[in-house]
Scaffold this motif. Structure first.
Motif, PDB file in Angstrom:
ATOM      1  N   MET A 159       0.814  -1.184   0.000  1.00 53.64           N
ATOM      2  CA  MET A 159       0.000   0.000   0.000  1.00 53.64           C
ATOM      3  C   MET A 159       0.865   1.258   0.000  1.00 53.64           C
ATOM      4  SD  MET A 159      -3.233   1.436   1.816  1.00 53.64           S
ATOM      5  CE  MET A 159      -4.361   0.774   2.381  1.00 53.64           C
ATOM      6  N   ILE A 160       1.850   1.326   0.862  1.00 55.01           N
ATOM      7  CA  ILE A 160       2.733   2.484   0.911  1.00 55.01           C
ATOM      8  C   ILE A 160       3.545   2.574  -0.383  1.00 55.01           C
ATOM      9  CG2 ILE A 160       4.719   3.503   2.073  1.00 55.01           C
ATOM     10  CD1 ILE A 160       3.607   2.336   4.686  1.00 55.01           C
ATOM     11  N   PHE A 161       4.005   1.414  -0.838  1.00 52.50           N
ATOM     12  CA  PHE A 161       4.783   1.389  -2.078  1.00 52.50           C
ATOM     13  C   PHE A 161       3.938   1.838  -3.269  1.00 52.50           C
ATOM     14  CE2 PHE A 161       6.486  -0.800  -5.841  1.00 52.50           C
ATOM     15  CZ  PHE A 161       7.759  -0.229  -5.862  1.00 52.50           C
ATOM     16  N   ASP A 162       2.686   1.386  -3.329  1.00 54.00           N
ATOM     17  CA  ASP A 162       1.784   1.792  -4.411  1.00 54.00           C
ATOM     18  C   ASP A 162       1.561   3.304  -4.405  1.00 54.00           C
ATOM     19  OD1 ASP A 162       1.491  -0.824  -5.251  1.00 54.00           O
ATOM     20  OD2 ASP A 162      -0.339  -1.149  -4.072  1.00 54.00           O
ATOM     21  N   ASN A 163       1.415   3.857  -3.216  1.00 52.88           N
ATOM     22  CA  ASN A 163       1.234   5.303  -3.089  1.00 52.88           C
ATOM     23  C   ASN A 163       2.485   6.038  -3.586  1.00 52.88           C
ATOM     24  OD1 ASN A 163       0.162   7.775  -2.410  1.00 52.88           O
ATOM     25  ND2 ASN A 163       0.623   7.590  -0.233  1.00 52.88           N
ATOM     26  N   PHE A 164       3.644   5.547  -3.216  1.00 51.64           N
ATOM     27  CA  PHE A 164       4.904   6.147  -3.646  1.00 51.64           C
ATOM     28  C   PHE A 164       5.042   6.109  -5.166  1.00 51.64           C
ATOM     29  CE2 PHE A 164       9.388   5.558  -4.807  1.00 51.64           C
ATOM     30  CZ  PHE A 164       9.893   6.771  -4.357  1.00 51.64           C
ATOM     31  N   VAL A 165       4.737   4.971  -5.760  1.00 47.72           N
ATOM     32  CA  VAL A 165       4.835   4.810  -7.213  1.00 47.72           C
ATOM     33  C   VAL A 165       3.845   5.733  -7.912  1.00 47.72           C
ATOM     34  CG1 VAL A 165       4.481   3.189  -9.121  1.00 47.72           C
ATOM     35  CG2 VAL A 165       5.749   2.469  -7.095  1.00 47.72           C
ATOM     36  N   SER A 166       2.651   5.832  -7.380  1.00 50.67           N
ATOM     37  CA  SER A 166       1.625   6.701  -7.970  1.00 50.67           C
ATOM     38  C   SER A 166       2.066   8.168  -7.947  1.00 50.67           C
ATOM     39  CB  SER A 166       0.316   6.530  -7.211  1.00 50.67           C
ATOM     40  OG  SER A 166      -0.649   7.421  -7.693  1.00 50.67           O
ATOM     41  N   ARG A 167       2.597   8.598  -6.812  1.00 52.06           N
ATOM     42  CA  ARG A 167       3.069   9.992  -6.710  1.00 52.06           C
ATOM     43  C   ARG A 167       4.259  10.239  -7.632  1.00 52.06           C
ATOM     44  NH1 ARG A 167       4.207  11.558  -0.807  1.00 52.06           N
ATOM     45  NH2 ARG A 167       5.215   9.544  -0.934  1.00 52.06           N
ATOM     46  N   ALA A 168       5.139   9.260  -7.758  1.00 51.44           N
ATOM     47  CA  ALA A 168       6.294   9.401  -8.646  1.00 51.44           C
ATOM     48  C   ALA A 168       5.841   9.521 -10.099  1.00 51.44           C
ATOM     49  CB  ALA A 168       7.235   8.217  -8.478  1.00 51.44           C
ATOM     50  N   ARG A 169       4.885   8.706 -10.495  1.00 47.14           N
ATOM     51  CA  ARG A 169       4.376   8.779 -11.876  1.00 47.14           C
ATOM     52  C   ARG A 169       3.714  10.121 -12.146  1.00 47.14           C
ATOM     53  NH1 ARG A 169       1.970   2.695 -12.392  1.00 47.14           N
ATOM     54  NH2 ARG A 169       3.952   1.719 -12.917  1.00 47.14           N
ATOM     55  N   THR A 170       2.948  10.606 -11.185  1.00 51.12           N
ATOM     56  CA  THR A 170       2.293  11.909 -11.341  1.00 51.12           C
ATOM     57  C   THR A 170       3.332  13.012 -11.471  1.00 51.12           C
ATOM     58  OG1 THR A 170       0.377  11.160 -10.075  1.00 51.12           O
ATOM     59  CG2 THR A 170       0.682  13.535 -10.267  1.00 51.12           C
ATOM     60  N   SER A 171       4.353  12.949 -10.648  1.00 43.53           N
ATOM     61  CA  SER A 171       5.414  13.951 -10.682  1.00 43.53           C
ATOM     62  C   SER A 171       6.166  13.922 -12.009  1.00 43.53           C
ATOM     63  CB  SER A 171       6.386  13.701  -9.525  1.00 43.53           C
ATOM     64  OG  SER A 171       7.421  14.636  -9.540  1.00 43.53           O
ATOM     65  N   ILE A 172       6.458  12.751 -12.495  1.00 41.65           N
ATOM     66  CA  ILE A 172       7.154  12.610 -13.779  1.00 41.65           C
ATOM     67  C   ILE A 172       6.304  13.146 -14.919  1.00 41.65           C
ATOM     68  CG2 ILE A 172       7.983  10.907 -15.459  1.00 41.65           C
ATOM     69  CD1 ILE A 172       8.940   9.252 -12.983  1.00 41.65           C
ATOM     70  N   ALA A 173       5.004  12.866 -14.889  1.00 39.11           N
ATOM     71  CA  ALA A 173       4.096  13.350 -15.935  1.00 39.11           C
ATOM     72  C   ALA A 173       4.019  14.875 -15.919  1.00 39.11           C
ATOM     73  CB  ALA A 173       2.711  12.752 -15.766  1.00 39.11           C
ATOM     74  N   LYS A 174       3.956  15.455 -14.722  1.00 39.50           N
ATOM     75  CA  LYS A 174       3.918  16.923 -14.611  1.00 39.50           C
ATOM     76  C   LYS A 174       5.206  17.532 -15.150  1.00 39.50           C
ATOM     77  CE  LYS A 174       0.783  17.575 -10.713  1.00 39.50           C
ATOM     78  NZ  LYS A 174       0.663  18.116  -9.357  1.00 39.50           N
ATOM     79  N   ARG A 175       6.337  16.943 -14.781  1.00 42.10           N
ATOM     80  CA  ARG A 175       7.630  17.470 -15.237  1.00 42.10           C
ATOM     81  C   ARG A 175       7.753  17.372 -16.749  1.00 42.10           C
ATOM     82  NH1 ARG A 175      11.246  21.083 -14.066  1.00 42.10           N
ATOM     83  NH2 ARG A 175      10.856  20.538 -11.929  1.00 42.10           N
ATOM     84  N   LYS A 176       7.283  16.270 -17.327  1.00 45.47           N
ATOM     85  CA  LYS A 176       7.329  16.084 -18.776  1.00 45.47           C
ATOM     86  C   LYS A 176       6.485  17.147 -19.479  1.00 45.47           C
ATOM     87  CE  LYS A 176       6.703  12.484 -22.241  1.00 45.47           C
ATOM     88  NZ  LYS A 176       6.296  11.097 -22.482  1.00 45.47           N
ATOM     89  N   GLN A 177       5.290  17.395 -18.968  1.00 46.42           N
ATOM     90  CA  GLN A 177       4.417  18.408 -19.547  1.00 46.42           C
ATOM     91  C   GLN A 177       5.047  19.794 -19.406  1.00 46.42           C
ATOM     92  OE1 GLN A 177       0.605  18.829 -17.644  1.00 46.42           O
ATOM     93  NE2 GLN A 177      -0.249  19.993 -19.335  1.00 46.42           N
ATOM     94  N   TYR A 178       5.596  20.091 -18.233  1.00 46.75           N
ATOM     95  CA  TYR A 178       6.232  21.391 -17.993  1.00 46.75           C
ATOM     96  C   TYR A 178       7.403  21.593 -18.953  1.00 46.75           C
ATOM     97  CZ  TYR A 178       8.723  25.136 -15.623  1.00 46.75           C
ATOM     98  OH  TYR A 178       9.379  26.309 -15.341  1.00 46.75           O
ATOM     99  N   ASN A 179       8.267  20.597 -19.083  1.00 49.28           N
ATOM    100  CA  ASN A 179       9.422  20.708 -19.970  1.00 49.28           C
ATOM    101  C   ASN A 179       9.004  20.918 -21.425  1.00 49.28           C
ATOM    102  OD1 ASN A 179      11.236  20.461 -17.886  1.00 49.28           O
ATOM    103  ND2 ASN A 179      11.576  18.289 -18.190  1.00 49.28           N
ATOM    104  N   ARG A 180       7.932  20.228 -21.843  1.00 47.06           N
ATOM    105  CA  ARG A 180       7.446  20.386 -23.217  1.00 47.06           C
ATOM    106  C   ARG A 180       6.953  21.814 -23.454  1.00 47.06           C
ATOM    107  NH1 ARG A 180       2.638  20.399 -25.363  1.00 47.06           N
ATOM    108  NH2 ARG A 180       1.596  19.639 -23.506  1.00 47.06           N
TER     109      ARG A 180
END
Length: 55
Positions: A1-22
């Motif tokens: 559960m904690i790991f899933d939450n961590f992975v979810s937040r990491a994916r969201t952060s990566i997606a935001k950074r990708k959009q920002y960089n674009r």
């Protein structure tokens, strides 16, 4: 559960950074003439996209 939450937040952060960089790359590609034609300010545009993506 904690790991899933961590992975979810990491994916969201990566997606935001990708959009920002674009969007930053797109704004940086505008020439001064392009910005003048749009009556836009590069720094204001960068500020607004940061605010839009990161809150």
């Amino acid at each position: 559960m904690i790991f899933d939450n961590f992975v979810s937040r990491a994916r969201t952060s990566i997606a935001k950074r990708k959009q920002y960089n674009r969007l930053v790359a797109e704004i940086d590609s505008f020439s001064s003439r392009d910005l003048a034609d749009m009556r836009a300010d590069r720094s204001e545009m960068l500020y607004q996209i940061h605010k839009q993506i990161y809150g």
